[in-house]
Structures are given as C-alpha cells and as structure tokens.
Design a protein around this motif. Structure first.
Motif, mmCIF file in Angstrom:
data_model
loop_
_atom_site.group_PDB
_atom_site.id
_atom_site.type_symbol
_atom_site.label_atom_id
_atom_site.label_comp_id
_atom_site.label_asym_id
_atom_site.label_seq_id
_atom_site.Cartn_x
_atom_site.Cartn_y
_atom_site.Cartn_z
ATOM 1 N N MET A 144 5.760 -1.610 0.255
ATOM 2 C CA MET A 144 5.153 -0.409 0.305
ATOM 3 C C MET A 144 3.867 -0.469 -0.396
ATOM 4 N N MET A 145 2.907 0.161 0.179
ATOM 5 C CA MET A 145 1.290 0.168 -0.303
ATOM 6 C C MET A 145 1.416 0.695 -1.618
ATOM 7 N N ARG A 146 0.356 0.163 -2.633
ATOM 8 C CA ARG A 146 0.263 0.653 -3.942
ATOM 9 C C ARG A 146 -0.985 1.317 -3.761
ATOM 10 N N VAL A 147 -0.967 2.559 -4.087
ATOM 11 C CA VAL A 147 -2.637 3.233 -4.103
ATOM 12 C C VAL A 147 -2.715 3.889 -5.159
ATOM 13 N N LEU A 148 -4.160 3.518 -5.768
ATOM 14 C CA LEU A 148 -4.374 4.139 -7.040
ATOM 15 C C LEU A 148 -5.133 5.509 -6.821
ATOM 16 N N VAL A 149 -5.160 6.363 -7.399
ATOM 17 C CA VAL A 149 -6.146 7.470 -7.198
ATOM 18 C C VAL A 149 -6.774 7.834 -8.616
ATOM 19 N N THR A 150 -7.971 7.634 -8.623
ATOM 20 C CA THR A 150 -8.772 8.161 -10.064
ATOM 21 C C THR A 150 -9.083 9.658 -9.600
ATOM 22 N N GLY A 151 -9.209 10.401 -10.690
ATOM 23 C CA GLY A 151 -9.476 11.750 -10.810
ATOM 24 C C GLY A 151 -8.170 12.669 -10.257
ATOM 25 N N ALA A 152 -7.260 12.030 -10.401
ATOM 26 C CA ALA A 152 -5.906 12.476 -9.875
ATOM 27 C C ALA A 152 -5.695 14.033 -10.381
ATOM 28 N N GLY A 153 -6.253 14.478 -11.562
ATOM 29 C CA GLY A 153 -5.891 15.679 -11.983
ATOM 30 C C GLY A 153 -6.896 16.590 -11.512
ATOM 31 N N ALA A 204 -8.929 -4.122 -17.222
ATOM 32 C CA ALA A 204 -7.420 -4.160 -17.626
ATOM 33 C C ALA A 204 -6.743 -3.422 -16.842
ATOM 34 N N PHE A 205 -7.186 -2.208 -16.473
ATOM 35 C CA PHE A 205 -6.091 -1.250 -15.830
ATOM 36 C C PHE A 205 -5.849 -1.710 -14.358
ATOM 37 N N ILE A 206 -6.844 -2.210 -13.637
ATOM 38 C CA ILE A 206 -6.570 -2.994 -12.353
ATOM 39 C C ILE A 206 -5.994 -4.092 -12.221
ATOM 40 N N GLY A 207 -6.098 -4.656 -13.334
ATOM 41 C CA GLY A 207 -5.193 -6.238 -13.619
ATOM 42 C C GLY A 207 -3.798 -5.766 -13.835
ATOM 43 N N ARG A 237 -2.862 -3.632 -10.141
ATOM 44 C CA ARG A 237 -2.927 -4.275 -8.829
ATOM 45 C C ARG A 237 -2.746 -3.461 -7.527
ATOM 46 N N PRO A 238 -3.682 -2.178 -7.387
ATOM 47 C CA PRO A 238 -3.349 -1.314 -6.262
ATOM 48 C C PRO A 238 -3.859 -2.105 -5.029
ATOM 49 N N ASP A 239 -3.430 -1.801 -3.771
ATOM 50 C CA ASP A 239 -3.909 -2.198 -2.699
ATOM 51 C C ASP A 239 -4.956 -1.510 -2.073
ATOM 52 N N THR A 240 -5.034 -0.267 -2.323
ATOM 53 C CA THR A 240 -6.133 0.821 -2.180
ATOM 54 C C THR A 240 -6.290 1.704 -3.390
ATOM 55 N N VAL A 295 -10.545 -9.165 -10.232
ATOM 56 C CA VAL A 295 -9.171 -9.085 -10.493
ATOM 57 C C VAL A 295 -8.170 -8.927 -9.243
ATOM 58 N N CYS A 296 -8.728 -8.284 -8.193
ATOM 59 C CA CYS A 296 -7.624 -8.148 -7.081
ATOM 60 C C CYS A 296 -8.579 -7.886 -6.002
ATOM 61 N N PRO A 297 -9.402 -9.017 -5.235
ATOM 62 C CA PRO A 297 -10.252 -8.895 -4.306
ATOM 63 C C PRO A 297 -9.833 -8.584 -3.026
ATOM 64 N N GLY A 298 -8.597 -8.535 -2.717
ATOM 65 C CA GLY A 298 -7.902 -8.143 -1.613
ATOM 66 C C GLY A 298 -7.775 -6.643 -1.416
ATOM 67 N N SER A 299 -7.996 -5.883 -2.727
ATOM 68 C CA SER A 299 -8.009 -4.363 -2.588
ATOM 69 C C SER A 299 -9.009 -3.815 -1.802
#
Length: 313
Positions: free
Chosen positions: A1-10, A57-60, A63-66, A104-108
């Motif tokens: 399952m792909m993990r997606v981080l959304v900033t400004g989600a509010g 720290a948050f990205i670490g 570790r989102p894929d996108t 931290v996660c260069p594959g993102s």
C-alpha cells in the motif's frame, strides 16, 4: 500500500484530496500547521514546514512514498502585507521538504503544488498559457510559488530526486472559504436568500476571463499524478476554457429563486491588467490521460448549495 503525505491537509483542497486518497485505499498521513482533529480530513499531524529539523524528523518517522505539498500562505493580500512570511512558508518550506527527502528518504516523490498565478503578465498575450510560457509573476505570493517550483526542480535534477511542480489555475467547490470569486458570489446569494442581506450584489469590473476548474477535477488530476509515472517537470492543471467573471455571476444568480440585482459600484471599478487568463493542460492530459469531467454549471450549483447549508449557522 502506498503511503502518501499531504501537507496543508486542513485546507480546502487538502481535505478533498485526503478524502479521495483514503477512498482509494492509500495510507494517508495528513499534516497541518497544528495537530488537531478535522471532520473531513480526520487526524491532522502538526508540522511546521519552516522548521527544517522538524521536517526532517517528521519525514524520518513517516517515510512517505509520495508527498503532496499543499501547505502554503495563499492569500495574495496577506503576501503583499507580509512578503517575507510568504517567501518563508511557500519557498523555504518547499525547499525544506525536498532537503528532508534527499537526506532521509531519497526514493520518495514530491508533488509541489504551485499556482497558475505564476504566469502573471504573460497572460496579457491572450493566448493559452503552457508550461513553456515564460512566467512573469506580479505579486509576492506568485513570486514565492514560482521560486519554490524552480528550486524544487533544480535541486531534484542535481540530486537525482523525483519531483514535479503543479500549476493549478482557479478552482472552486464546496468547502472553499470566501476570498475567491465563486465562493464570494455564492455566499452573498445564500445570505440574500436567507434574508441576511439586501437583494443587491455590487460589483466592479467583471469583464475579465479566467480559467475555472471544479474541485473534484482538480483532485482527479492530483490522483492521476500519484498513479502515473510522470517525468519531473512542470504541469498545468486547468480547464483550458476562459469564462467571463460576469457570466459566472449571472449563472449563479439565475440559480436562485430570489430576484437579485447586480449593480456596478464605481468605487470597485479596477480594470484587469490581464483581460484573458487561461491555461493549457495538454501536457498533463498527454502523460496521464486526465481531463476535467464536471459540467461547469453543475459545479456552480453544488458550490451554491454548500453555502446555502452553511450560511446562518
């Protein structure tokens, strides 16, 4: 399952995007400027994008894929009053995210959301604005977004990272607060229908033509960017159809059973520097197959109905 981080989600777009990603069974991490519970987006994790250490720290931890980077200071007038704040949030904040990805996660993959406003005076040509059009941003908000996109793409190229910059033109729909043409008109009409305002809408020069896309089509474009292997670069998200602001208002007034007058207020007459401002979405369509599907009048009616349910509460 792909993990997606959304900033400004509010925010307006963030809430819709989080909802759709969850509906499509993605693992979604929703972030906002402060931790809280949101009725539409669910749990929001606090993330200060102006704090590089906190971002790393948050990205670490997550570790989102996108990463969909929507967090921004998007009010043009506020950007004029506090240009350094706009640059710090919009430009430096975007840079912090890419730096965190690199370390931290260069594959993102980062999808940095900019604005059609970056094209600025380039629109004076009256021609559809493509990704090849040279930008001429005319306010601190637009400049900060343009700079963010350029920095993200150049650093991604140098460090072999995955990043794209999206220029979204005018969009509207349920959940958008006042401060934008369709939401402003809709809120006034809903207030008139409930007897909270007199049945008159006073306007300035509405002869300008702009490119409007309904929120569900914006979200569909963003989802397509997740689900397609899109090369690094800039991509416009727009309808490619110019619509006169006066016609948009007339459509909304016609949707009301109340007799509403539209009157010109001389004090508000400020002719637009760019009479026609319309994007070209051919590149996005080519690489993802996306096209807007919502009938414009249907989108207006849904937006007006949302304001009818909200006004007076």
């Amino acid at each position: 399952m792909m993990r997606v981080l959304v900033t400004g989600a509010g925010g307006f777009v963030g809430k819709h995007l989080v909802s759709e990603l969850k509906n499509r069974n993605y693992e979604v991490i929703a972030a906002a400027s402060s931790s809280r519970e949101d009725a539409a987006a669910g749990k929001l994790h606090g993330l200060d994008i102006t704090d590089l250490a906190a971002v790393k720290a948050f990205i670490g931890r997550t570790r989102p894929d996108t990463i969909f980077h929507l967090a921004a200071q998007s009010n043009v007038m506020k950007a004029w009053h506090h240009p350094s704040a706009a640059v710090t949030v919009n430009t430096v904040g975007s840079l912090h995210l890419l730096q965190a990805i690199q370390e931290v996660c260069p594959g993102s993959r980062m999808i940095n959301v900019g604005s059609g406003d970056e094209y600025g005076l380039a629109g004076k040509q009256g021609m559809p604005l493509s990704e090849e059009t040279a930008c001429q941003p005319q306010n601190p908000y637009a400049v900060s977004k343009f700079a963010a996109g350029q920095l993200v793409l150049q650093m991604a190229k140098k460090n072999n990272l995955q990043a794209i910059h999206v220029r979204a033109f005018n969009h509207f729909g349920p959940g958008q607060e006042e401060g934008f043409a369709v939401s402003d008109f809709s809120s006034q009409i809903a207030s008139i229908e409930k007897g909270l305002l007199s049945p008159v809408i006073r306007v300035g020069d509405l002869s300008a033509q702009r490119d409007f896309t309904y929120i569900s089509d914006i979200i569909a474009a963003y989802v397509a960017l997740v689900e397609t292997d899109v090369p690094n670069g800039v991509y416009n998200v727009c309808s490619s159809i110019p619509r006169m602001i006066s016609t948009v208002l007339e459509h909304l007034v016609q949707m009301s059973d109340v007799d509403i007058r539209i009157e010109t207020d001389v004090a508000k007459l400020r002719p637009s520097e760019v009479p026609i401002f319309v994007g070209a979405s051919g590149l996005l369509e080519q690489v993802t197959g996306w096209k807007p599907k919502t009938v414009f009048l249907d989108g207006l009616e849904r937006t007006l109905d949302w304001w009818r349910s909200r006004v007076g509460l």
